[in-house]
Design an enzyme around this catalytic site. Sequence first.
Site, PDB file in Angstrom:
ATOM      1  CE  LYS A  68      50.318  44.894  46.506  1.00 46.95           C
ATOM      2  NZ  LYS A  68      49.332  45.058  45.612  1.00 46.95           N
ATOM      3  CE1 TYR A 104      49.240  40.346  43.113  1.00 50.04           C
ATOM      4  CE2 TYR A 104      51.625  41.310  42.674  1.00 50.04           C
ATOM      5  CZ  TYR A 104      50.336  41.100  43.681  1.00 50.04           C
ATOM      6  OH  TYR A 104      50.323  41.937  44.534  1.00 50.04           O
ATOM      7  CG  PHE A 142      46.281  45.646  36.210  1.00 53.59           C
ATOM      8  CD1 PHE A 142      46.797  44.422  37.053  1.00 53.59           C
ATOM      9  CD2 PHE A 142      44.765  45.321  35.969  1.00 53.59           C
ATOM     10  CE1 PHE A 142      46.074  43.596  37.782  1.00 53.59           C
ATOM     11  CE2 PHE A 142      44.144  44.292  37.093  1.00 53.59           C
ATOM     12  CZ  PHE A 142      44.648  43.533  37.794  1.00 53.59           C
ATOM     13  NE  ARG A 196      41.332  40.898  50.350  1.00 53.78           N
ATOM     14  CZ  ARG A 196      41.742  41.197  49.113  1.00 53.78           C
ATOM     15  NH1 ARG A 196      43.012  40.582  48.638  1.00 53.78           N
ATOM     16  NH2 ARG A 196      41.021  41.957  48.158  1.00 53.78           N
ATOM     17  CB  THR A 238      41.748  46.930  45.130  1.00 48.50           C
ATOM     18  OG1 THR A 238      41.241  45.668  45.584  1.00 48.50           O
ATOM     19  CG2 THR A 238      43.113  46.792  44.120  1.00 48.50           C
ATOM     20  NE  ARG A 293      45.497  47.508  49.178  1.00 50.50           N
ATOM     21  CZ  ARG A 293      44.960  46.335  48.634  1.00 50.50           C
ATOM     22  NH1 ARG A 293      43.609  46.124  48.694  1.00 50.50           N
ATOM     23  NH2 ARG A 293      45.646  45.525  47.948  1.00 50.50           N
ATOM     24  CG  ASN A 314      47.325  48.218  46.141  1.00 54.36           C
ATOM     25  OD1 ASN A 314      48.294  47.576  46.253  1.00 54.36           O
ATOM     26  ND2 ASN A 314      46.199  47.628  45.506  1.00 54.36           N
ATOM     27  CG  HIS A 368      49.262  40.284  48.379  1.00 50.95           C
ATOM     28  ND1 HIS A 368      48.391  40.201  47.243  1.00 50.95           N
ATOM     29  CD2 HIS A 368      49.356  39.075  49.049  1.00 50.95           C
ATOM     30  CE1 HIS A 368      48.123  38.923  47.144  1.00 50.95           C
ATOM     31  NE2 HIS A 368      48.560  38.310  48.230  1.00 50.95           N
ATOM     32  CD  GLU A 402      48.367  34.989  47.790  1.00 50.23           C
ATOM     33  OE1 GLU A 402      48.301  35.497  48.665  1.00 50.23           O
ATOM     34  OE2 GLU A 402      47.820  35.344  46.814  1.00 50.23           O
TER      35      GLU A 402
HETATM   36  P1  ADP Z   1      43.743  42.725  45.718  1.00 49.19           P
HETATM   37  O1  ADP Z   1      45.355  43.138  45.832  1.00 49.19           O
HETATM   38  O2  ADP Z   1      43.093  43.986  46.736  1.00 49.19           O
HETATM   39  O3  ADP Z   1      43.528  41.718  46.098  1.00 49.19           O
HETATM   40  P2  ADP Z   1      43.534  42.129  42.818  1.00 49.19           P
HETATM   41  O4  ADP Z   1      43.830  40.807  43.440  1.00 49.19           O
HETATM   42  O5  ADP Z   1      42.317  42.643  42.163  1.00 49.19           O
HETATM   43  O6  ADP Z   1      43.435  43.308  44.174  1.00 49.19           O
HETATM   44  O7  ADP Z   1      44.676  42.874  42.360  1.00 49.19           O
HETATM   45  C1  ADP Z   1      45.974  42.650  42.506  1.00 49.19           C
HETATM   46  C2  ADP Z   1      46.886  43.938  42.435  1.00 49.19           C
HETATM   47  O8  ADP Z   1      47.075  44.236  41.158  1.00 49.19           O
HETATM   48  C3  ADP Z   1      46.364  45.253  43.211  1.00 49.19           C
HETATM   49  O9  ADP Z   1      46.645  44.981  44.637  1.00 49.19           O
HETATM   50  C4  ADP Z   1      47.099  46.139  42.578  1.00 49.19           C
HETATM   51  O10 ADP Z   1      48.409  46.289  43.039  1.00 49.19           O
HETATM   52  C5  ADP Z   1      47.171  45.809  41.107  1.00 49.19           C
HETATM   53  N1  ADP Z   1      46.137  46.240  40.373  1.00 49.19           N
HETATM   54  C6  ADP Z   1      44.749  45.874  40.359  1.00 49.19           C
HETATM   55  N2  ADP Z   1      43.784  46.675  39.689  1.00 49.19           N
HETATM   56  C7  ADP Z   1      44.534  47.360  39.004  1.00 49.19           C
HETATM   57  C8  ADP Z   1      44.522  48.378  37.953  1.00 49.19           C
HETATM   58  N3  ADP Z   1      43.133  48.495  37.496  1.00 49.19           N
HETATM   59  N4  ADP Z   1      45.451  49.102  37.626  1.00 49.19           N
HETATM   60  C9  ADP Z   1      46.607  49.089  38.022  1.00 49.19           C
HETATM   61  N5  ADP Z   1      46.990  47.982  39.022  1.00 49.19           N
HETATM   62  C10 ADP Z   1      45.904  47.220  39.306  1.00 49.19           C
HETATM   63 MG    MG Z   2      43.869  39.916  45.120  1.00 53.57          MG
END
Ligand code: ADP
Ligand code: MG
Length: 139
Positions: free
Chosen positions: A11, A51, A59, A87, A93, A104, A114, A117, A128
Amino acid sequence: MTMERTLSILKPDAVEKNKIGEIIAMLEGASLRPIAIKRTRLTRAQAEGFYAVHRERKFFGELVEFMTRGPVVLMVLEGENAITRYREIMGATDPAKAAEGTVRKKYASSIGENAVHGSDAPETAKFEIGWFFAGSELG
Ligand code: ADP
Ligand code: MG
């Protein structure tokens, strides 16, 4: 064990910190093989479509702003059980909850910024990978 492919994004925060090589080294060290790599800046439409499952989350706007603020590195990783294993190497996350030694834990700044992805299931990996790569780009 099954050979799988998964979509990885380094990212904008990771690219800003100049950590592309260090993160790829961690992935290669875990026998995840990058079979396609490109560095690019996502358009708003690319980030929103990628997304789309999070469109209703509070968010979402912040996430799209973040993902388009600078270049990213898009990769297809291949390996045994690559989806789940990547993962695990990524970590939770929220970096505050990520295990020691994960990407992370090492490189993420916050739950939003973070560093990486990774696809979460075979169907999402297929979508994706197809979102960013043509079949002809996958060696
Ligand atoms: P992951 O990337 O671990 O699969 P998610 O699919 O739940 O996590 O979320 C996608 C992305 O959205 C996260 O990697 C992060 O960049 C962002 N994100 C998730 N939760 C939050 C939050 N509470 N506040 C801000 N950004 C968030
Ligand atoms: Mg995800």
